[in-house]
Design a protein around this motif. Structure first.
Motif, PDB file in Angstrom:
ATOM      1  N   PHE A 155     -36.257   9.163  23.625  1.00 50.78           N
ATOM      2  CA  PHE A 155     -35.051   8.476  23.152  1.00 50.78           C
ATOM      3  C   PHE A 155     -35.187   8.411  21.649  1.00 50.78           C
ATOM      4  CE2 PHE A 155     -35.979   6.102  27.211  1.00 50.78           C
ATOM      5  CZ  PHE A 155     -34.994   6.701  27.975  1.00 50.78           C
ATOM      6  N   GLY A 156     -34.286   9.058  20.922  1.00 51.52           N
ATOM      7  CA  GLY A 156     -34.377   9.053  19.458  1.00 51.52           C
ATOM      8  C   GLY A 156     -35.664   9.702  19.005  1.00 51.52           C
ATOM      9  N   GLN A 157     -36.440   8.990  18.183  1.00 54.42           N
ATOM     10  CA  GLN A 157     -37.693   9.531  17.655  1.00 54.42           C
ATOM     11  C   GLN A 157     -38.920   9.048  18.410  1.00 54.42           C
ATOM     12  OE1 GLN A 157     -37.901   8.744  13.469  1.00 54.42           O
ATOM     13  NE2 GLN A 157     -35.900   9.649  13.065  1.00 54.42           N
ATOM     14  N   THR A 158     -38.713   8.393  19.550  1.00 53.68           N
ATOM     15  CA  THR A 158     -39.832   7.844  20.311  1.00 53.68           C
ATOM     16  C   THR A 158     -40.021   8.617  21.610  1.00 53.68           C
ATOM     17  OG1 THR A 158     -39.440   5.659  19.380  1.00 53.68           O
ATOM     18  CG2 THR A 158     -40.800   5.763  21.339  1.00 53.68           C
ATOM     19  N   LEU A 159     -41.272   8.942  21.882  1.00 55.43           N
ATOM     20  CA  LEU A 159     -41.644   9.685  23.082  1.00 55.43           C
ATOM     21  C   LEU A 159     -42.359   8.735  24.042  1.00 55.43           C
ATOM     22  CD1 LEU A 159     -41.581  12.631  24.128  1.00 55.43           C
ATOM     23  CD2 LEU A 159     -43.877  12.886  23.168  1.00 55.43           C
ATOM     24  N   TYR A 160     -41.943   8.752  25.311  1.00 56.76           N
ATOM     25  CA  TYR A 160     -42.498   7.882  26.350  1.00 56.76           C
ATOM     26  C   TYR A 160     -43.102   8.718  27.463  1.00 56.76           C
ATOM     27  CZ  TYR A 160     -39.682   4.062  24.430  1.00 56.76           C
ATOM     28  OH  TYR A 160     -39.120   3.115  23.617  1.00 56.76           O
ATOM     29  N   ASN A 161     -44.054   8.127  28.174  1.00 54.00           N
ATOM     30  CA  ASN A 161     -44.582   8.705  29.392  1.00 54.00           C
ATOM     31  C   ASN A 161     -44.023   7.870  30.544  1.00 54.00           C
ATOM     32  OD1 ASN A 161     -46.009   9.854  31.442  1.00 54.00           O
ATOM     33  ND2 ASN A 161     -48.030   9.293  30.680  1.00 54.00           N
ATOM     34  N   PHE A 162     -43.411   8.528  31.540  1.00 56.75           N
ATOM     35  CA  PHE A 162     -42.842   7.824  32.682  1.00 56.75           C
ATOM     36  C   PHE A 162     -43.847   7.794  33.826  1.00 56.75           C
ATOM     37  CE2 PHE A 162     -40.742   7.927  36.822  1.00 56.75           C
ATOM     38  CZ  PHE A 162     -40.054   6.735  36.768  1.00 56.75           C
ATOM     39  N   GLY A 163     -43.921   6.653  34.488  1.00 53.70           N
ATOM     40  CA  GLY A 163     -44.753   6.512  35.676  1.00 53.70           C
ATOM     41  C   GLY A 163     -44.161   5.462  36.586  1.00 53.70           C
ATOM     42  N   ARG A 164     -44.601   5.472  37.836  1.00 46.86           N
ATOM     43  CA  ARG A 164     -44.152   4.484  38.812  1.00 46.86           C
ATOM     44  C   ARG A 164     -45.359   3.727  39.333  1.00 46.86           C
ATOM     45  NH1 ARG A 164     -41.504   7.494  43.482  1.00 46.86           N
ATOM     46  NH2 ARG A 164     -43.473   8.575  43.274  1.00 46.86           N
ATOM     47  N   ILE A 165     -45.161   2.438  39.595  1.00 46.82           N
ATOM     48  CA  ILE A 165     -46.190   1.639  40.220  1.00 46.82           C
ATOM     49  C   ILE A 165     -45.587   0.944  41.433  1.00 46.82           C
ATOM     50  CG2 ILE A 165     -47.612   1.295  38.157  1.00 46.82           C
ATOM     51  CD1 ILE A 165     -46.269  -1.396  37.747  1.00 46.82           C
ATOM     52  N   ASP A 179     -37.037   5.307  46.082  1.00 51.44           N
ATOM     53  CA  ASP A 179     -38.268   5.531  45.332  1.00 51.44           C
ATOM     54  C   ASP A 179     -38.061   6.496  44.161  1.00 51.44           C
ATOM     55  OD1 ASP A 179     -37.906   7.812  46.817  1.00 51.44           O
ATOM     56  OD2 ASP A 179     -39.980   7.965  47.498  1.00 51.44           O
ATOM     57  N   GLU A 180     -36.801   6.847  43.868  1.00 46.62           N
ATOM     58  CA  GLU A 180     -36.486   7.737  42.748  1.00 46.62           C
ATOM     59  C   GLU A 180     -35.870   6.963  41.594  1.00 46.62           C
ATOM     60  OE1 GLU A 180     -35.442  12.079  44.633  1.00 46.62           O
ATOM     61  OE2 GLU A 180     -33.792  10.731  44.188  1.00 46.62           O
ATOM     62  N   CYS A 232     -31.028  13.530  35.206  1.00 47.69           N
ATOM     63  CA  CYS A 232     -32.107  14.139  35.975  1.00 47.69           C
ATOM     64  C   CYS A 232     -32.925  13.062  36.672  1.00 47.69           C
ATOM     65  CB  CYS A 232     -33.009  15.004  35.092  1.00 47.69           C
ATOM     66  SG  CYS A 232     -34.091  14.081  34.014  1.00 47.69           S
ATOM     67  N   VAL A 233     -33.662  13.462  37.703  1.00 48.38           N
ATOM     68  CA  VAL A 233     -34.597  12.575  38.399  1.00 48.38           C
ATOM     69  C   VAL A 233     -35.904  12.615  37.622  1.00 48.38           C
ATOM     70  CG1 VAL A 233     -35.887  12.210  40.534  1.00 48.38           C
ATOM     71  CG2 VAL A 233     -33.513  12.969  40.638  1.00 48.38           C
ATOM     72  N   LEU A 234     -36.483  11.432  37.379  1.00 49.58           N
ATOM     73  CA  LEU A 234     -37.753  11.350  36.665  1.00 49.58           C
ATOM     74  C   LEU A 234     -38.908  11.425  37.656  1.00 49.58           C
ATOM     75  CD1 LEU A 234     -36.968   8.501  34.122  1.00 49.58           C
ATOM     76  CD2 LEU A 234     -37.113  10.957  33.660  1.00 49.58           C
ATOM     77  N   PHE A 235     -39.962  12.144  37.273  1.00 49.81           N
ATOM     78  CA  PHE A 235     -41.173  12.257  38.073  1.00 49.81           C
ATOM     79  C   PHE A 235     -42.333  11.653  37.300  1.00 49.81           C
ATOM     80  CE2 PHE A 235     -38.468  15.733  39.525  1.00 49.81           C
ATOM     81  CZ  PHE A 235     -38.479  15.513  40.887  1.00 49.81           C
ATOM     82  N   ASP A 236     -43.334  11.164  38.024  1.00 54.13           N
ATOM     83  CA  ASP A 236     -44.514  10.603  37.379  1.00 54.13           C
ATOM     84  C   ASP A 236     -45.107  11.626  36.410  1.00 54.13           C
ATOM     85  OD1 ASP A 236     -44.358   8.210  38.767  1.00 54.13           O
ATOM     86  OD2 ASP A 236     -45.607   8.919  40.410  1.00 54.13           O
ATOM     87  N   GLY A 237     -45.404  11.160  35.198  1.00 51.86           N
ATOM     88  CA  GLY A 237     -45.995  12.021  34.182  1.00 51.86           C
ATOM     89  C   GLY A 237     -44.992  12.686  33.261  1.00 51.86           C
TER      90      GLY A 237
END
Length: 142
Positions: free
Chosen positions: A120-130, A87-88, A110-115
């Motif tokens: 990557f480069g000039q783009t910012l993302y929000n990470f989440g899991r479903i 689940d990681e 690193c391990v990614l956590f929800d939120g």
């Protein structure tokens, strides 16, 4: 059944019929096997497409057709790898020129956590899991 209760895993026809209604079948379905899927949603920068992390390993970069962050030239051809371990989701920078950042901090792994915010480069993302039902395996595939 020894205790007088019906077996809920096989369809049985109810013997009780109420006025104006037909007999109904009582059954219980098996619960589907669930698995985590990661999602990187762009929140700022050049990319517009959401990256769906549904494989055990995903390479993010310009070289990849499916997982390309768009037309962002500041992203390396093979920028980062995201690996699912249970689940990681583990993010690893692959020696990219501009680096990979999580919560504004440069990271190698690193391990990614929800939120989490991932850059990557000039783009910012929000990470989440479903949580989704796992796809059934096709013949000849694990």
């Amino acid at each position: 059944m020894p205790d007088g209760r019906p077996d809920l895993f096989t369809p049985t026809v109810s013997r009780e019929v109420t006025v104006g209604r037909e007999a109904t079948a009582r059954f219980r379905r098996e619960r589907p096997t669930l698995r985590w899927v990661g999602v990187l949603t762009p929140i700022a920068g050049l990319a517009r497409a959401t990256l769906r992390l549904d494989q055990d390993e995903t390479i993010v970069g310009r070289e990849q057709d499916r997982y390309s962050p768009g037309y962002d030239e500041s992203v390396s051809r093979r920028h980062a790898r995201i690996t699912r371990r249970g689940d990681e989701f583990v993010l690893e920078d692959l020696g990219s020129f501009n680096g990979t950042h999580v919560e504004g901090v440069p990271v190698l792994s690193c391990v990614l956590f929800d939120g989490d915010t991932v850059q990557f480069g000039q783009t910012l993302y929000n990470f989440g899991r479903i949580l989704e039902p796992a796809r059934p395996a096709r013949e000849g595939q694990p």
